[in-house]
Structures are given as structure tokens and as C-alpha cells.
Design an enzyme around this catalytic site. Structure first.
Site, PDB file in Angstrom:
ATOM      1  N   THR A  97      35.437  -1.971  -7.152  1.00  0.00           N
ATOM      2  CA  THR A  97      33.983  -2.081  -7.026  1.00  0.00           C
ATOM      3  C   THR A  97      33.504  -1.791  -5.612  1.00  0.00           C
ATOM      4  O   THR A  97      32.442  -1.204  -5.414  1.00  0.00           O
ATOM      5  CB  THR A  97      33.534  -3.501  -7.454  1.00  0.00           C
ATOM      6  OG1 THR A  97      33.826  -3.640  -8.836  1.00  0.00           O
ATOM      7  CG2 THR A  97      32.058  -3.720  -7.237  1.00  0.00           C
ATOM      8  N   THR A 172      39.078  -5.937  -7.349  1.00  0.00           N
ATOM      9  CA  THR A 172      39.379  -7.364  -7.216  1.00  0.00           C
ATOM     10  C   THR A 172      40.232  -7.911  -8.363  1.00  0.00           C
ATOM     11  O   THR A 172      40.927  -8.900  -8.175  1.00  0.00           O
ATOM     12  CB  THR A 172      38.080  -8.189  -7.131  1.00  0.00           C
ATOM     13  OG1 THR A 172      37.285  -7.900  -8.273  1.00  0.00           O
ATOM     14  CG2 THR A 172      37.316  -7.885  -5.871  1.00  0.00           C
ATOM     15  N   ASP A 173      40.171  -7.265  -9.542  1.00  0.00           N
ATOM     16  CA  ASP A 173      40.807  -7.892 -10.718  1.00  0.00           C
ATOM     17  C   ASP A 173      42.291  -8.171 -10.506  1.00  0.00           C
ATOM     18  O   ASP A 173      42.787  -9.232 -10.887  1.00  0.00           O
ATOM     19  CB  ASP A 173      40.639  -7.013 -11.963  1.00  0.00           C
ATOM     20  CG  ASP A 173      39.197  -6.971 -12.445  1.00  0.00           C
ATOM     21  OD1 ASP A 173      38.345  -7.621 -11.813  1.00  0.00           O
ATOM     22  OD2 ASP A 173      38.925  -6.290 -13.452  1.00  0.00           O
ATOM     23  N   LYS A 250      42.238 -14.642  -8.146  1.00  0.00           N
ATOM     24  CA  LYS A 250      40.847 -14.447  -8.564  1.00  0.00           C
ATOM     25  C   LYS A 250      40.550 -15.481  -9.645  1.00  0.00           C
ATOM     26  O   LYS A 250      41.162 -15.451 -10.712  1.00  0.00           O
ATOM     27  CB  LYS A 250      40.646 -13.022  -9.094  1.00  0.00           C
ATOM     28  CG  LYS A 250      39.210 -12.736  -9.511  1.00  0.00           C
ATOM     29  CD  LYS A 250      38.972 -11.263  -9.830  1.00  0.00           C
ATOM     30  CE  LYS A 250      37.528 -11.056 -10.285  1.00  0.00           C
ATOM     31  NZ  LYS A 250      37.165  -9.651 -10.465  1.00  0.00           N
TER      32      LYS A 250
HETATM   33  N1  GLU Z   1      37.887  -3.926 -12.714  1.00  0.00           N
HETATM   34  C1  GLU Z   1      37.713  -3.242 -11.492  1.00  0.00           C
HETATM   35  C2  GLU Z   1      38.868  -3.432 -10.528  1.00  0.00           C
HETATM   36  O1  GLU Z   1      39.468  -4.466 -10.438  1.00  0.00           O
HETATM   37  C3  GLU Z   1      36.446  -3.608 -10.801  1.00  0.00           C
HETATM   38  C4  GLU Z   1      36.421  -5.025 -10.365  1.00  0.00           C
HETATM   39  C5  GLU Z   1      36.264  -5.163  -8.883  1.00  0.00           C
HETATM   40  O2  GLU Z   1      36.625  -4.336  -8.071  1.00  0.00           O
HETATM   41  O3  GLU Z   1      35.736  -6.195  -8.540  1.00  0.00           O
HETATM   42  O4  GLU Z   1      39.186  -2.501  -9.849  1.00  0.00           O
END
Ligand code: GLU
Length: 436
Positions: A97, A172-173, A250
Site C-alpha cells: 500500500t 503490511t499483510d 500485524k
Molecule cells: N495486501 C497488500 C499487501 O500486504 C496491501 C496491504 C498493505 O500494504 O497494507 O501488500
């Protein structure tokens, strides 16, 4: 997609185009395209600052007001880099993201920004240090595997030789898997290796990327030579936590302060003005020599126990080539023992065939205890499972892959799994670490 005549007229009157910030029926947000197949739609869709899309039915009395024009997340002007410090930071972009923008043609968010774009959007980075950027990928983190981890680790190994610290931007995932495996692969980094990301895309009003990048850059120049994650500690922009890469997870799908330390304190609070306040009770590692071991065997399975779970899960894993198994047990590290479908005899067979079975707790907080109950004694003393102390499931999984790439013999694998390489095992779990 077409709007009804009345709605088209109202949008035209407000001079509102898709992508503009508008206010309608008391709600503010970015005007999104309506679903493609709808004809004569009487609804508009707003992307709210929370990230949710809201459909608003247009009535004759509905007022639509344009608040601001569409902001495309185009890279800003190439920033003038006049850093206040002599420090050199490697900024490695991998996607997620933080490197995403809303695509107004679909309303979705996709990874599309490079490391240059990021510094264009947060030019303050150029004031903090000399930033040497590289885009390693434009990946969403759910798509990553051990090959990507090795690519990232090898780039870090190179950069640790010449830069003062590293900032890695990442989805983040699964960022906590990457922070854990980098903690093992770069087990003595000698310099800070800071992962960061964003819960909201960079072109949105509520974006968290700027503060996360700024606090990460300060952390990368600081003294805490650890691999860790630096993200919002609070929902507001007051400060970030820098959390050890093996003890972080997370814990919320949308909140900005989603990353929490588990069975540990954060290493430090990092403020957007550059102040770093150490918290961790353990002495942190200082800058110094770098030692790495970039290997991984992905023949590892991560399985979860649940009431009634069939131990075939284990045999299927071994029959399809697993050389090691991590089980998320219940409570203090239980698996079905005297159940209708017991796991313990199957584990005993698997372990006797030389395949390590490591059990941690799906409670996440607190350690596995191999002794308290007689069922636990059967699993750990009789069947030979390895109790994973207070390690997180993700950390245990990546550690086993890292260990298996180095050792084939069960007693040695057991020793390595129970050795503390990167702060992953904490002998003292304090009550106030819970939901810190
Ligand atoms: N699902 C995506 C990832 O982990 C977007 C979530 C994010 O970056 O917060 O890359």
C-alpha cells in the site's frame, strides 16, 4: 456506466469529476466511478477517509459540492536533496500500500509507485539523510515467497557494507514474516534494517506513509542495530514504535497502529522530529560488524490445530514432501491427545522418521510449556515434538525453514530451534507486555 440525467446534471453543476474530493448528503470522500454495468445510475460512490466505499442515493434535494480537485499520486518534482546529516540510507521499495495509489478507473488500489515516486511524495526524507533508492519489486505482500525474501536479504547484505542503515517499504499483510526471516538471514546486521509500510494509500488524506517513512529514516540513522518494523504506535501521528523483527505482528487489518510487539516491549519510540526513546529492557545491539546467513528451505508446513482436526493434515504434509512441520497448538501448546482422532501418535511416527515437528501457541501471547499437563508430557517427552517457547507462529515457521537449510540432523535442528538468534525467544515475559 451512465448516471441518470438528474445526477449527471448535478455532477456537472458541481464540476465534480471522478477522483475529486466531494461532499454529498453530509459525507466527504473521493468520487469513485460507479459499477461499470449500471445504466442510468442514481447513486454515487464515495471512498471515505476510512478506506470504505459508500454508496449515496441521489435525491432531488441531494447537494453535491466539490471540495478539491483530483490528486493523482504522481511523483512530485524531483526533490532537492540537501540533507541535514551526512548519513546514507538505502531505501528499498518492494510494493504494498505504501507504494500504491487508487486507480480511479477501477476504484481499486494497486502497487504502482517506485522508490523515486515515494521520495517525491515525502520530500522530507531528503532533508534527513542522503537517500539511495532502489525498487526491488512492485509486489503485494500476499504474493511473496522465500525467493523474494532472499532477493531482499541479498540487497540488504550489499547495502549494509556501504550505507548507514536500510529502510525497506513493504506490504503490511506479511511484513512480519519478512521482518522475521530477515532477522535470521541478517542475524547480526550491525546497522538498523527498518521495514515500514502503510495501511492507507499514499494519495489519501488519511495516509500514514509520510510519518512511517520519516520515523523509519531516523531509526535507520540511529544506534539500534536490529531488524525491525517501524510504524504508527497510535492511531494519530504522535510517534512510531520500532519493534524487533521476530516479535512483531500485524494485529489489525485497517488501523494505522496495527503492528504490535508480542511477548516483548517495543525497542523504541520514534518521534517524527527524530527523537528516539529506547524502551526495551534488554540491551539493544549496537552498530558494528555484519554477519549474515541467507538460506531457506521452503519444505516447511504451518498447520493449525482446531477441535476435531484430523491428523491426516500431518501425514498429507509429509507425503507431499514436508521436511519440517510447525503446528499452531492450543493454549500451552496442545494438540488433540486423547481425542477421537489423536495427533500425538502420528507426530511420534513423523518425528521418529527424522522430520522435526515444532509446536507453538495460537494464543500468540505467552509461552508453550512442555510440562504442566500430562498430555503435554506425552507430546513433548514421549512423541518428541519441539516446544517453541514464546515464539510467534510466523517466526517459528521462517526459523524452521532457515534452520533446515543448514542442518539435516534432528538433535541439531532441535538445538537450533531452541537457540535465541535474533531476540525471538524471551525468557522473561512481563505481564505488561500483554496487549502493550
Ligand atoms: N495486501 C497488500 C499487501 O500486504 C496491501 C496491504 C498493505 O500494504 O497494507 O501488500
Amino acid at each position: 456506466m451512465t448516471y441518470s440525467r438528474e445526477l449527471s446534471a448535478a455532477l456537472k453543476k458541481a464540476k465534480a469529476r471522478v477522483g475529486d474530493r466531494v461532499k454529498a448528503a453530509g459525507h466527504e470522500g473521493i468520487l469513485m466511478p460507479s459499477p461499470e454495468l449500471v445504466k442510468d445510475s442514481t447513486h454515487i460512490v464515495l471512498k471515505l477517509d476510512t478506506g470504505y466505499n459508500l454508496g449515496i442515493k441521489f435525491e432531488p434535494k441531494t447537494q453535491i459540492v466539490k471540495l478539491a480537485g483530483r490528486k493523482d499520486a504522481k511523483p512530485g518534482k524531483k526533490p532537492k536533496l540537501t540533507p541535514q546529516s551526512e548519513g546514507k540510507i538505502a531505501l528499498l521499495a518492494t510494493g504494498g500500500t505504501i507504494a500504491s495509489k487508487v486507480d480511479y478507473s477501477t476504484g481499486g488500489v494497486s502497487a504502482a509507485l517506485t522508490s523515486e515516486d515515494l521520495i517525491g511524495i515525502v520530500p522530507e526524507l531528503g532533508d534527513i539523510a542522503h537517500i539511495d533508492m532502489k525498487t526491488l519489486g512492485e509486489w503485494m505482500s500476499e504474493d511473496l515467497d522465500h525467493e523474494n525474501w532472499i532477493t531482499i536479504a541479498k540487497e540488504c547484505e550489499k547495502r549494509l557494507k556501504k550505507d548507514d542503515g536500510i529502510v525497506i517499504t513493504h506490504g503490511t499483510d506479511t511484513m512480519h514474516y519478512t521482518s522475521a526471516i530477515l532477522s535470521f538471514m541478517l542475524h547480526t546486521p550491525g546497522k538498523p534494517v527498518v521495514l515500514t509500510g502503510a495501511q492507507r494509500s499514499t494519495d489519501r488524506g488519511s495516509a500514514d506513509s509520510a510519518m512511517n517513512l520519516i520515523t523509519s529514516a531516523y531509526t535507520a540513522l540511529g544506534d539500534i542495530a536490529e531488524v525491525g518494523i517501524c510504524m504508527h504506535a497510535q492511531p494519530d501521528d504522535s510517534y512510531s514504535f520500532f519493534i524487533r523483527g521476530t516479535k512483531v505482528r500485524k494485529m489489525h487489518s485497517t488501523m494505522r497502529n496495527a503492528f504490535r510487539p508480542i511477548n516483548d516491549y517495543p525497542l523504541a519510540k520514534v518521534f517524527p522530529d527524530g527523537r528516539i526513546e529506547p524502551i526495551s529492557v534488554r540491551p539493544y545491539r549496537e552498530r558494528g560488524k555484519t554477519e549474515t546467513k541467507i538460506v531457506f528451505d521452503n519444505a516447511v508446513e504451518l498447520l493449525k490445530v482446531y477441535p476435531g482436526a484430523d491428523p491426516k493434515l500431518l501425514t498429507n504434509a509429509v507425503n507431499s514432501g514436508a521436511k519440517g512441520i510447525v503446528i499452531e497448538g492450543t493454549g500451552m501448546g496442545h494438540v488433540p491427545t486423547k481425542a477421537r482422532k489423536p495427533w500425538v501418535p502420528v507426530i511420534k511416527d513423523i518425528v521418529s522418521s527424522g522430520v522435526p515437528v515444532v509446536v507453538e501457541t495460537q494464543c500468540l501471547y505467552g509461552p508453550v510449556n512442555p510440562r504442566v499437563y500430562s498430555n503435554l508430557r506425552l507430546l513433548y517427552q514421549d512423541a518428541g515434538a519441539i516446544p517453541a517457547a514464546d515464539m510467534l507462529p510466523e517466526t517459528t515457521y521462517v526459523k524452521l525453514g532457515w534452520v533446515l537449510a543448514q542442518e539435516k540432523k534432528l538433535p541439531k535442528i532441535r538445538d537450533m530451534m531452541l537457540t535465541n538468534y535474533a531476540g525471538e525467544i524471551n525468557d522473561r515475559i512481563e505481564p505488561d507486555m500483554f496487549l502493550y
